[in-house]
Design a protein around this motif. Structure first.
Motif, PDB file in Angstrom:
ATOM      1  N   THR A   1      39.639  33.255  41.527  1.00 39.40           N
ATOM      2  CA  THR A   1      40.452  32.744  42.638  1.00 39.40           C
ATOM      3  C   THR A   1      39.546  32.201  43.730  1.00 39.40           C
ATOM      4  N   ARG A   2      39.702  30.943  44.060  1.00 41.68           N
ATOM      5  CA  ARG A   2      38.936  30.337  45.157  1.00 41.68           C
ATOM      6  C   ARG A   2      39.743  30.431  46.445  1.00 41.68           C
TER       7      ARG A   2
ATOM      8  N   ASP B   1      37.956  29.714  49.503  1.00 42.91           N
ATOM      9  CA  ASP B   1      37.121  29.119  50.543  1.00 42.91           C
ATOM     10  C   ASP B   1      37.817  27.984  51.277  1.00 42.91           C
ATOM     11  N   ASN B   2      38.925  27.474  50.722  1.00 39.13           N
ATOM     12  CA  ASN B   2      39.680  26.434  51.421  1.00 39.13           C
ATOM     13  C   ASN B   2      40.965  26.978  52.058  1.00 39.13           C
TER      14      ASN B   2
ATOM     15  N   LYS C   1      34.196  37.453  47.283  1.00 41.06           N
ATOM     16  CA  LYS C   1      34.235  36.691  46.044  1.00 41.06           C
ATOM     17  C   LYS C   1      35.256  37.323  45.121  1.00 41.06           C
TER      18      LYS C   1
END
Length: 433
Positions: free
Chosen positions: A49-50, A52-53, A45
Motif C-alpha cells: 500500500t502506497r 506517500d501521496n 512503510k
C-alpha cells in the motif's frame, strides 16, 4: 514523499495548543520534540500500500467546539452510536474539544477515573506520565506517530483501580465534523491488576466531512486484568483515517479486541498487542467491508514475549466495486516465550472482478518450544450457493446479503454487546446497498 511539517505546523501552533489545555511543562517539551522529529521521520512503510501521496498534514489541527448539555443535542446519525442513561459512562469529543462527559458517582467512589486526557494530565499526572506514548506507541516510530504526539488534543483517559470490576461499558465517541480539519484523538487506558471492564470507542464523521483523523489508542492491562475493547470506525468518503492501537499485557491478563474498520474513505489501521507477562490470552477479531474506490491497509499483530501466552487473530474482509484492501496478520513469538501458542485466520470475500483484497498471514518464530498456525483465503462468492438461494425465491441482493453475513458471522456473532453488533450490522447493510 517528504512533507514539510515545519511549514504547516510551527512551534507557535503546538505551544498554543498545549497552553490552551493547561498542560504541564513536560508535555509541552514532548510535543515540541515530536514536532521536530516529524520533520525528519518517514511515513510508515505498509505492505502493498502506497500512502506517500495521501494527505496527512494539509489540515487545520485546532478546531475548538462548545460543550453540549446532553446527548440529545447530537445529530440523529451521530447519536445512534452511543447510549446514555444514568448508569452509562460516556465521553464525547467533537473535533479537538471534549464536549460531553458522564460518569456515575458509584464508579467515582471506587476510584475510577474517566475523563478527557487534558483534565487527567492536570489532576492525575502520576497516572498519565508513566504510560503516555512511552511503552505503547512511541513518537519516534514514524512520521504519523510524531505528528500525533505533537498535535493530539482532547482525548480520553480511563483508569481502573486494583480489583475493580465494571459491567456497564465505558463509551468514547470521537466525532470529526467540517472541511479541511485534522483531529488527533488519543485514548489511554490503564487497568490495574485484577480489574475488569468493557470499553467501546466509536470514531465517526459527518457524511460531508473532509478530514484527516490521526488517532491513537494505548491500553495497559495489568496482571490478571480482563478487558474487552471495541473500536468502530465509520468515517465518510472524504476522510483519511489513521488508527494505531497498542496493548501491553501483564501476567495472566485477558484481552479481547473487536475492530470494525468500516470507513468509506482511506484507512491505515494497525492493532498491535505485546504479551509481556506470562499466561496471558489475547483475541483479535476484525471486520472490514470495502466499497466504491476505498483504500485500506489493515494489520493485526500479536507479539509473544511471556511464557505460556496464547493469541488468536480472526479477520474477515468483504470487497465490492473497485475497493482495494490489504489485510495482514502477524504472529511473532520472541526468543524465550516458551509454551506460547499463536494462531490466526484471515479471509477475504470479493464481490466484483475489479475489487482487490489480499490476505497475508505471517508467522515469525524465534523460539522452539511453541505452537503456531495460520490460514488465509481470498475468493469470490460460490455461484452454486447463489443459484441455490435464488432457486428458493430470494433475489440476487437478498442471496448475496445472506452469504456476506454468514461470511462475517464468526466475528459478528462473538461480539458481547448487542447494541454494538447492531451498529456494525447496520453499517455493513448501508455499504452493501
Amino acid at each position: 514523499m517528504s512533507v514539510n511539517t515545519e511549514r504547516l505546523f510551527d512551534r507557535q501552533v503546538v505551544t498554543q495548543l498545549s497552553q490552551s489545555q493547561n498542560e504541564p511543562t513536560w508535555m509541552l517539551k514532548n510535543r515540541l520534540q515530536a514536532l521536530e522529529a516529524a520533520s525528519q521521520l518517514r511515513l510508515p512503510k505498509l505492505e502493498k500500500t502506497r500512502i506517500d501521496n495521501w494527505n496527512f498534514t494539509d489540515v487545520e489541527p485546532i478546531n475548538p467546539e462548545s460543550a453540549i448539555a446532553s446527548v440529545d443535542a447530537l445529530p440523529e446519525d451521530i447519536r445512534r452510536f452511543v447510549s446514555a442513561d444514568g448508569e452509562d459512562s460516556l465521553l464525547i469529543q467533537k473535533n479537538s474539544s471534549p464536549v460531553y462527559a458522564q460518569l456515575p458517582e458509584s464508579l467515582t467512589r471506587q476510584g475510577v477515573v474517566f475523563t478527557d486526557l487534558a483534565t487527567a494530565l492536570s489532576k492525575h499526572p502520576e497516572l498519565v506520565q508513566p504510560y503516555f506514548m512511552t511503552d505503547g506507541i512511541r513518537p519516534d516510530e514514524h512520521k504519523l506517530a510524531a505528528l500525533h504526539a505533537a498535535l493530539w488534543s482532547g482525548g480520553a483517559f480511563l483508569y481502573l483501580p486494583k480489583e475493580v470490576e465494571v459491567d456497564v461499558p465505558f463509551q468514547v465517541l470521537f466525532w470529526a465534523s467540517g472541511k479541511g480539519i485534522g483531529t488527533f484523538p488519543h485514548l489511554l487506558i490503564v487497568a490495574d491488576s485484577h480489574s475488569k471492564a468493557h470499553i467501546v470507542a466509536n470514531f465517526v464523521s459527518d457524511e460531508e466531512t473532509d478530514a484527516v483523523v490521526n488517532g491513537m489508542v494505548e491500553v495497559f492491562a495489568g496482571d490478571g486484568s480482563n478487558l474487552t475493547l471495541a473500536s468502530l470506525h465509520t468515517h465518510g468518503v472524504g476522510t483519511t483515517d489513521v488508527a494505531y492501537r497498542r496493548t501491553v499485557t501483564g501476567k495472566d491478563a485477558q484481552v479481547e479486541w473487536i475492530v470494525g474498520d468500516l470507513n468509506a474513505g482511506r484507512t491505515v489501521s494497525d492493532n498491535t498487542t505485546h504479551m509481556k507477562g506470562s499466561g496471558g490470552n489475547a483475541q483479535i477479531k476484525s471486520i472490514t467491508v470495502g466499497a466504491r474506490e476505498e483504500r485500506a491497509n489493515i494489520t493485526s499483530t500479536v507479539r509473544h514475549w511471556g511464557t505460556h501466552t496464547e493469541s488468536d487473530i480472526i479477520a474477515r474482509g468483504v470487497m465490492k466495486d473497485k475497493a482495494q484492501f490489504i489485510v495482514n496478520g502477524i504472529t511473532k513469538i520472541e526468543k524465550g516465550a516458551k509454551k506460547a501458542n499463536g494462531v490466526q485466520a484471515e479471509k477475504v470475500l470479493m464481490l466484483n472482478p475489479e475489487a482487490r483484497g489480499d490476505a497475508n498471514p505471517i508467522l515469525l518464530i524465534d523460539e522452539n518450544d511453541v505452537q503456531a498456525g495460520h490460514a488465509a483465503s481470498v475468493g469470490r462468492i460460490d455461484p452454486l450457493q447463489m443459484f441455490y438461494l435464488m432457486s428458493r425465491g430470494l433475489s440476487k441482493r437478498e442471496a448475496e446479503r445472506l452469504i456476506i453475513f454468514g461470511f462475517v458471522g464468526p466475528v459478528l456473532d462473538t461480539i458481547p454487546f448487542e447494541s454494538l453488533k447492531e451498529r456494525i450490522s447496520s453499517v455493513i447493510e448501508r455499504k452493501l446497498t
